[in-house]
Design an enzyme around this catalytic site. Structure first.
Site, PDB file in Angstrom:
ATOM      1  N   ASP A   1      -7.123  -6.264   4.652  1.00  0.00           N
ATOM      2  CA  ASP A   1      -6.142  -5.588   5.480  1.00  0.00           C
ATOM      3  C   ASP A   1      -4.887  -6.451   5.449  1.00  0.00           C
ATOM      4  O   ASP A   1      -4.960  -7.649   5.139  1.00  0.00           O
ATOM      5  CB  ASP A   1      -6.694  -5.454   6.908  1.00  0.00           C
ATOM      6  CG  ASP A   1      -5.677  -4.926   7.893  1.00  0.00           C
ATOM      7  OD1 ASP A   1      -5.114  -3.852   7.631  1.00  0.00           O
ATOM      8  OD2 ASP A   1      -5.441  -5.601   8.917  1.00  0.00           O
ATOM      9  N   LEU A   2      -3.738  -5.895   5.779  1.00  0.00           N
ATOM     10  CA  LEU A   2      -2.493  -6.669   5.764  1.00  0.00           C
ATOM     11  C   LEU A   2      -2.041  -7.083   7.158  1.00  0.00           C
ATOM     12  O   LEU A   2      -2.118  -8.242   7.538  1.00  0.00           O
ATOM     13  CB  LEU A   2      -1.387  -5.868   5.067  1.00  0.00           C
ATOM     14  CG  LEU A   2      -1.561  -5.620   3.563  1.00  0.00           C
ATOM     15  CD1 LEU A   2      -0.449  -4.708   3.035  1.00  0.00           C
ATOM     16  CD2 LEU A   2      -1.563  -6.940   2.792  1.00  0.00           C
ATOM     17  N   ASP A   3      -1.558  -6.111   7.956  1.00  0.00           N
ATOM     18  CA  ASP A   3      -0.959  -6.403   9.255  1.00  0.00           C
ATOM     19  C   ASP A   3      -1.948  -7.053  10.207  1.00  0.00           C
ATOM     20  O   ASP A   3      -3.062  -6.544  10.424  1.00  0.00           O
ATOM     21  CB  ASP A   3      -0.415  -5.119   9.887  1.00  0.00           C
ATOM     22  CG  ASP A   3       0.691  -4.487   9.061  1.00  0.00           C
ATOM     23  OD1 ASP A   3       1.316  -5.202   8.262  1.00  0.00           O
ATOM     24  OD2 ASP A   3       0.931  -3.278   9.234  1.00  0.00           O
TER      25      ASP A   3
ATOM     26  N   ASP B   1      -8.783  -7.534  10.726  1.00  0.00           N
ATOM     27  CA  ASP B   1      -8.793  -7.912  12.143  1.00  0.00           C
ATOM     28  C   ASP B   1      -9.297  -6.806  13.058  1.00  0.00           C
ATOM     29  O   ASP B   1      -9.570  -7.054  14.231  1.00  0.00           O
ATOM     30  CB  ASP B   1      -7.378  -8.296  12.592  1.00  0.00           C
ATOM     31  CG  ASP B   1      -6.448  -7.092  12.650  1.00  0.00           C
ATOM     32  OD1 ASP B   1      -5.968  -6.757  13.744  1.00  0.00           O
ATOM     33  OD2 ASP B   1      -6.223  -6.461  11.600  1.00  0.00           O
TER      34      ASP B   1
END
Length: 238
Positions: free
Chosen positions: A16-18, A188
């Site tokens: 995942d990025l954000d 997250d």
């Protein structure tokens, strides 16, 4: 690092990025402010527009087109276009204005301060495994220095429904030519990242947000294979 399930063979990692590779909160707040200011200044008839007005347009779009939420970039573009149509701009003017607004949005959205720890960790992991980014958002890693670490980037909308739907997870395995079970997904969010990955057959690593507790978090549905509090902990798997 805390283990909840036995880890199997790992042949690739997806991320995942954000809020997994960097803190996204301030970036989004600033981007929303700058995006609203751009629209307000684009045409005199839009000067009084407020964030609540924009959110109402987004909600109306979702009510008429429920699946639009899978593509947050197109959802935003369409809402801006509708705002411009509502104040009397022609279809062509609104389309041009919406595109200009999205260019401005992308500029501010990509002003991300990536921690050096993230660069160091991804560089080490990429020496051993292929890395892939899978995001529900509209961050573009190539615009803030992370693009070279990834084999490819999958985004909800162009590449399928948003997580926790399994579209992008399956596509990642297909493009990597690997079984789902040999991919470790890192994120997250306990719903989109952990539950989504596990339900489609992948392994999952939860990067725990500050002050979060798996045993008391409301959206905890499925145990991840492993929990970490710092991204750098992943290098112990090498």
């Amino acid at each position: 690092m805390r283990f909840y399930r036995p880890l199997g063979q790992i042949s690739a990692l997806t991320f995942d990025l954000d809020d997994t590779l960097y803190d996204n909160r301030e970036v989004i707040l600033r981007t929303e402010q700058e995006s609203l200011a751009f629209v307000q200044n684009y045409h005199p008839a839009l000067k009084a527009m407020q964030n609540k007005d924009f959110q109402q347009l987004r909600q109306s779009l979702r009510e008429t087109e429920p699946e639009i939420y899978h593509d947050v970039t197109e959802w935003r573009r369409r809402a801006v276009e509708q705002a411009m149509l509502n104040v009397g701009l022609s279809a062509r003017e609104a389309a041009i204005g919406a595109e200009a607004s999205m260019e401005n949005f992308a500029k501010w959205r990509s002003r991300i301060d990536v921690p050096q720890e993230t660069h160091d960790t991804l560089a080490k992991l990429a020496e051993k495994w292929p890395l892939v980014a899978i995001t529900n958002g509209n961050a573009q890693p190539e615009l803030f220095g992370l693009g070279d670490y990834f084999e490819f980037v999958l985004r909800a909308g162009p590449h399928g429904r948003s997580k926790p739907f399994n579209d992008m997870y399956h596509l990642a395995a297909e493009k990597l030519n690997l079984p789902l079970g040999e991919i470790l997904h890192v994120g997250d969010d306990l719903t989109t990242d952990v539950a989504g990955a596990i339900r489609c057959g992948m392994q999952a690593c939860w990067i725990r947000p500050e002050n979060a507790d798996l045993m008391t978090t409301l959206d905890s549905r499925l145990l991840p294979h492993v929990e970490i509090s710092r991204l750098a902990s992943l290098t112990t798997l090498i």
